[in-house]
Design a protein around this motif. Structure first.
Motif, mmCIF file in Angstrom:
data_model
loop_
_atom_site.group_PDB
_atom_site.id
_atom_site.type_symbol
_atom_site.label_atom_id
_atom_site.label_comp_id
_atom_site.label_asym_id
_atom_site.label_seq_id
_atom_site.Cartn_x
_atom_site.Cartn_y
_atom_site.Cartn_z
ATOM 1 N N SER A 82 49.054 37.445 37.253
ATOM 2 C CA SER A 82 49.951 37.921 38.310
ATOM 3 C C SER A 82 51.412 37.771 37.896
ATOM 4 O O SER A 82 52.256 38.579 38.268
ATOM 5 N N GLU B 170 50.610 45.482 40.470
ATOM 6 C CA GLU B 170 49.362 45.166 39.788
ATOM 7 C C GLU B 170 48.770 46.434 39.196
ATOM 8 O O GLU B 170 49.018 47.526 39.691
ATOM 9 N N HIS B 171 47.958 46.278 38.191
ATOM 10 C CA HIS B 171 47.286 47.437 37.619
ATOM 11 C C HIS B 171 45.851 47.068 37.297
ATOM 12 O O HIS B 171 45.585 46.227 36.448
ATOM 13 N N VAL B 172 44.943 47.717 38.009
ATOM 14 C CA VAL B 172 43.545 47.290 37.988
ATOM 15 C C VAL B 172 42.938 47.347 36.584
ATOM 16 O O VAL B 172 42.187 46.470 36.184
ATOM 17 N N ASP B 173 43.309 48.380 35.801
ATOM 18 C CA ASP B 173 42.683 48.525 34.485
ATOM 19 C C ASP B 173 43.302 47.611 33.425
ATOM 20 O O ASP B 173 42.886 47.637 32.276
ATOM 21 N N LYS C 44 43.984 44.166 34.111
ATOM 22 C CA LYS C 44 43.825 42.743 34.415
ATOM 23 C C LYS C 44 42.967 41.990 33.406
ATOM 24 O O LYS C 44 43.332 40.915 32.941
ATOM 25 N N VAL C 45 41.820 42.571 33.063
ATOM 26 C CA VAL C 45 40.885 41.862 32.204
ATOM 27 C C VAL C 45 41.481 41.628 30.816
ATOM 28 O O VAL C 45 41.384 40.530 30.256
ATOM 29 N N GLU D 83 43.242 33.001 36.922
ATOM 30 C CA GLU D 83 43.127 33.683 38.214
ATOM 31 C C GLU D 83 41.841 34.489 38.158
ATOM 32 O O GLU D 83 41.756 35.471 37.430
ATOM 33 N N ARG D 84 40.857 34.068 38.911
ATOM 34 C CA ARG D 84 39.525 34.641 38.762
ATOM 35 C C ARG D 84 39.464 36.120 39.099
ATOM 36 O O ARG D 84 38.630 36.851 38.601
ATOM 37 N N ASP D 85 40.377 36.589 39.982
ATOM 38 C CA ASP D 85 40.296 38.002 40.350
ATOM 39 C C ASP D 85 40.686 38.904 39.177
ATOM 40 O O ASP D 85 40.417 40.091 39.196
ATOM 41 N N ALA D 86 41.312 38.318 38.140
ATOM 42 C CA ALA D 86 41.670 39.117 36.974
ATOM 43 C C ALA D 86 40.497 39.236 36.008
ATOM 44 O O ALA D 86 40.587 39.908 35.000
ATOM 45 N N ARG D 87 39.404 38.567 36.313
ATOM 46 C CA ARG D 87 38.259 38.609 35.403
ATOM 47 C C ARG D 87 37.209 39.591 35.891
ATOM 48 O O ARG D 87 37.050 39.805 37.087
ATOM 49 N N PHE D 88 36.471 40.118 34.953
ATOM 50 C CA PHE D 88 35.305 40.940 35.259
ATOM 51 C C PHE D 88 34.268 40.047 35.934
ATOM 52 O O PHE D 88 34.229 38.840 35.693
ATOM 53 N N ILE D 89 33.409 40.631 36.777
ATOM 54 C CA ILE D 89 32.443 39.833 37.538
ATOM 55 C C ILE D 89 31.645 38.892 36.630
ATOM 56 O O ILE D 89 31.386 37.737 36.979
#
Lengths: 831, 119
Positions: free
Chosen positions: A523, A534-537, A539-540, A557-563
């Protein structure tokens, strides 16, 4: 409509036509003669064709359809031979396959087809040809020059059957040719007649540093060696004989001894020729209806071989011939070169040595890291400069040089980053005519017009319209500054060069920003580098990079990781997960198997499958069952999900196998323990095999280790056996396990820091070149190996088993499945 | 005119920042996201492509990406990049709880969008 005949379809000829069309597409009926049977291409990138990092199609600047779309008639493969100035006609001859486009002789003049065009104006853009010194044997099979796509094809095809190649000429093109040849598995020797490499661009000290760097990469360099003749063996090249009597064995020779302007057509047509075709400031020859542009031109007694001055000539010529600005004048150029020689950055401008007693000379040396910086100052302005090994601030330097701007009092500010990181040079302060993009010769005014009149508000949009920033890309910062000062804010388009699409920086730039600004979370990257968006593609990729840069301090930040990396398991098509426990080196025990079996029964696992990496995969586990099954199994995570180090496969090695030469099990377990869970740009699979029979398939792993006779280990890198199958390249052969770990450390860390996100090692090794990697990682040509090892050690120490989150979840409801909810009340819905 | 239902999805804090959770509402799976700016978005959970669980996808302020094959959907409109779309639901926060209005049909730009509901 007047008719214009352009003779020459190289970079200069095509460029001048583009400039004319841009000013007035209806001004002329245009006919072009091009001796090569192609459209026009970027000759600067030829070495990429030779080393196969680019396909010919990628370096074409104007394809044949471009000529059609612009109503240009192109006589491709036709060489213009005479201008009949009395009757105003140009005559050309269609070349046959045997004729070199730039050759002086035409093979089949008798049967050749003659093509004639009448004209109102002619532009000569004949370019230049490679200079071949007149020594014996220059016509033997196996002797090449390096000038066209066909030359590259010829060199590449011939190199297949060669062990040794010699390049005659240690200038810019010669080193480019050497770089290309290295990729064809031949031993390359560069032979320079002068006392040092790149005499035009370097002084003797930097020439020596470059020489050592090149030798570190495996290129042999001979200076002061005058070739006497090329010797024959079995009817083709066998070696070189030098004037001092010494000899060199070689299977092929590439001659790169400079270029000479092509002027025959001007001579036979009685146009003034000195060293080149003589032109005035309007690019007119001695005949006012005939112009010239490019490498064939001699202007104010100077010849130019670089793109920037030639682009400038093309602009002036177009202004004059279309009468948009009949008084436009070309007044000569101050030229600088920026290039990469075998991965070594080099910038050179102006003089290389002082020649007056009052000239200021500043030198910074770091020979161990191959860095040399030199600045020559006269009258508070740059007289010349050399940057070798570190060209980070070359843009600024080049602008000071080309625009003859006064230098700051503290000269080191232009050679090194200032402490505050402030911008030394404001693009807005430059004059309109200042060239911003030196690769494509785009000046400030053109870019500002494009921003203000055509509404281009991103660097990419400016590039699409003007070509600025589409060469080496180093001027992109200046373009962004111009956009910012014109419209306030720079828009960014996703670009293939960015590490991730949402952050407009290449990987090295991004890492620098992250380090300098001490950015530790995804972030924060968005907040500091993307204006908070933010840019979804992205983050990972950012999460992976931050973990690499800050192994211990990274703020997860866990939301930046793939499931998969949020819950440490691999999601399946039905939303369930697969669980793969770590089995070091593929060796397990009855006790571990019992626990795995019991867990599989207890959690109703749908399938138990052996994986290709010698492990056990439990498929069909619900998310809410993950912590329970991990605890029951009691083995760390096998990381069969992250873009990270996966497994190290092994064979039984010396314990039982009667062929085993090395203890592959012990080494593979050490490797797997060391690198387990290590984030990488893509997944990394390894193997250690106990003998060259390769039961563990080490030759086709990202990193493969093979035991060989004599208690030694071979280390292979860049192998693959997925959608791409590639045998790894031998990086080195070492004596013990400690050395194996040392070189794997260096390679993996270099890959982690320099590969693009989702670039597998096979692509990375091919892109960088295995010989370059050997230079960097074994010879330590950049002086970075100690740092690589140190950072790898830090990453190893930072490792924690993610399955420990079974006891302490990392965030709320980490392992919750879908939750049933009740209706509070019903309402009428009116839309 | 149609029946609609108001549903309490529980405390905002029960969803991790920047992530989603799946709720089952009247036999329909709904993915509810807690965006980094503090707002909430709710869309149908099943990706129309291969039924991937969108609640497990990565989001930003505007999009969610399906974890199975990378299909991308706008959180506000439900529009997918490939032309497919998912239903979106109204959400709001009251006393720290997330509320959602669920109706068999949703209206977008004055048109009924049936989506893949069961009614």
């Amino acid at each position: 409509m007047k008719k214009l005949v352009v003779i020459g379809n190289g970079m200069a000829g095509a460029r001048v036509v583009e400039e004319i069309l841009a000013r007035d597409a209806q001004a002329f009926e245009i006919v072009m003669f091009g001796a090569e049977p192609y459209g026009n291409y970027n000759r600067i990138l030829l070495s990429n064709i030779l080393n196969q990092t680019q396909q010919p199609a990628e370096i074409f600047m104007n394809t044949l359809s471009w000529y059609q779309e612009n109503n240009i008639r192109l006589h491709a493969g036709v060489k213009a031979v005479e201008i009949d100035r009395k009757n105003k006609k140009v005559a050309g001859i269609r070349l046959s396959k045997e004729d070199a486009p730039y050759g002086t002789k035409i093979v089949n003049t008798a049967s050749a087809e003659i093509i004639e065009e009448d004209y109102d104006y002619v532009i000569l853009a004949t370019g230049s040809r490679p200079f071949v010194p007149p020594f014996a044997g220059a016509d033997l099979p196996g002797v090449f020059v390096f000038r066209t796509i066909d030359d590259c094809d010829g060199i590449a095809a011939y190199a297949k059957n060669c062990r040794k190649a010699a390049v005659i000429g240690g200038g810019l093109l010669g080193l480019e040719a050497a770089r290309g040849l290295m990729t064809h598995d031949v031993e390359v020797t560069v032979i320079e007649a002068g006392p040092q490499l790149m005499q035009m661009q370097l002084d003797s000290e930097s020439g020596d540093i470059l020489r050592r760097t090149m030798e570190g990469m495996g290129v042999r360099v001979l200076t002061g060696s005058l070739t006497a003749q090329i010797t024959e063996r079995d009817g083709k090249v066998g070696g070189l004989l030098f004037k001092d009597g010494s000899a060199l064995e070689t299977d092929m020779v590439v001659i790169s001894a400079g270029i000479r302007p092509i002027t025959e057509i001007a001579q036979v047509s009685h146009i003034d020729v000195n060293r080149g075709i003589v032109c005035d400031d309007q690019m007119r020859t001695s005949d006012p209806e005939i112009f010239a542009v490019g490498e064939c031109v001699e202007h104010r007694e100077k010849l130019y071989g670089l793109v920037e001055p030639i682009w400038e000539q093309a602009r002036v010529l177009a202004d004059v011939i279309t009468e948009k600005n009949p008084d436009a004048a070309y007044e000569g150029s101050r030229t600088g070169t920026k290039l990469k020689v075998m991965g070594v950055e080099l910038v050179s401008m102006g003089q290389t040595d002082p020649d007056q007693p009052d000239d200021e000379v500043l030198v910074y040396r770091n020979p161990n890291r191959g860095i040399y910086k030199k600045l020559l100052v006269r009258d508070e302005r740059i007289l010349g400069a050399i940057l070798l090994g570190d060209a980070e601030f070359s843009d600024t330097l080049m602008q000071f040089f080309m625009n003859e701007k006064e230098l700051p009092e503290n000269r080191s500010e232009v050679l090194f980053a200032s402490v505050e990181g402030t911008t030394l040079l404001a693009a807005a302060d430059l004059p309109d005519g200042a060239q911003i993009c030196n690769c494509n010769g785009v000046c400030k005014k053109t870019i500002v017009d494009c921003i203000e009149n055509d509404g281009a508000t991103s660097v990419a949009a400016v590039g699409a319209k003007t070509k600025a920033g589409k060469g080496c890309g180093s001027c992109r910062g200046l373009i962004a500054q111009l956009i910012e000062s014109a419209v306030g804010e720079v828009q960014y388009d996703a670009s293939e060069h960015y590490y991730v699409p949402g952050v407009p920086l290449e990987k090295s730039q991004l890492i620098r920003e992250i380090r300098d600004r001490k950015i530790k979370s995804v972030s924060e990257v968005f907040a500091q580098l993307c204006g908070g968006r933010e840019h979804v593609d992205s983050k990972v990729g950012l999460a992976s990079l931050l973990k690499t840069v800050w192994p211990k301090e990274y703020e997860d930040e866990r939301d930046a990781r793939f499931i998969n990396d949020r819950v440490h398991a691999n999601i399946q098509k039905d939303g369930t997960f697969s669980v793969v426990p770590r089995i070091y080196g593929g060796v397990t025990s009855a006790e571990d198997l019992l626990r795995i079996a019991n867990a599989a029964v207890k959690y109703n696992v749908k399938m138990v499958k052996f994986t290709g990496g010698q492990r056990i995969d439990l498929l069909g586990v619900k998310k809410e069952d993950l912590p329970g099954i991990w605890k029951d199994i009691g083995i760390p995570s096998g990381h069969a999900y992250t873009k990270a180090f996966r497994t190290c496969k092994s064979c039984v090695g010396t314990d039982f196998c009667r062929f085993g030469l090395g203890d592959s099990i012990s080494l593979s377990q050490k490797i797997e323990i060391r690198y387990q869970g290590m984030e990488c740009p893509h997944k990394v699979k390894m193997a250690v095999t106990g003998c060259p029979r390769n039961c563990a398939e080490a030759y086709v792993k990202d990193v493969g280790v093979v035991a060989i006779e004599g208690d030694r280990w071979e280390l292979y890198i860049g192998g693959a056996a997925g959608s791409i199958i590639r045998k790894g390249d031998l990086m080195c052969t070492v004596d013990d396990e400690v050395a194996v770990i040392k070189y794997v450390d260096r390679f993996l860390q270099y890959y982690r820091e320099h590969a693009k996100y989702l670039e597998r090692t096979y692509g990375f090794v091919e892109r960088i070149g295995v010989d370059v990697l050997k230079g960097i990682l074994i010879e330590d040509s950049l002086g970075i190996c100690a740092q690589l090892e140190e950072r790898m050690q830090e990453a190893v120490e930072a490792y924690r088993d993610p399955w420990a989150e079974a006891d302490v979840p990392a965030y709320i409801n980490q392992f919750q499945g879908p939750q049933l909810v009740e209706v509070v009340r019903e309402v009428n819905n009116n839309g | 005119m149609d029946r609609a239902y108001i549903i309490n999805l529980g405390p905002l804090e029960d969803i991790a920042i920047g992530q989603g959770r799946c709720f089952i509402v009247k036999d329909t799976e709904v993915a509810v996201f807690r965006l980094r700016d503090g707002s909430v978005a709710a869309i149908e959970n099943q990706c129309p492509h291969r039924k991937g669980p969108l609640a497990e996808g990565i989001i930003d302020q505007q999009f969610v990406v399906c974890p199975l094959h990378g299909h991308k959907f706008d959180l506000e409109t439900g529009q997918g990049e490939g032309g497919e779309c998912v239903r979106v639901f109204n959400t709001w926060i009251e006393h720290g709880n997330i509320y959602m209005q669920f109706s068999p049909y949703v209206f977008i730009d004055g048109k009924i969008t049936a989506g893949t509901n069961n009614n």
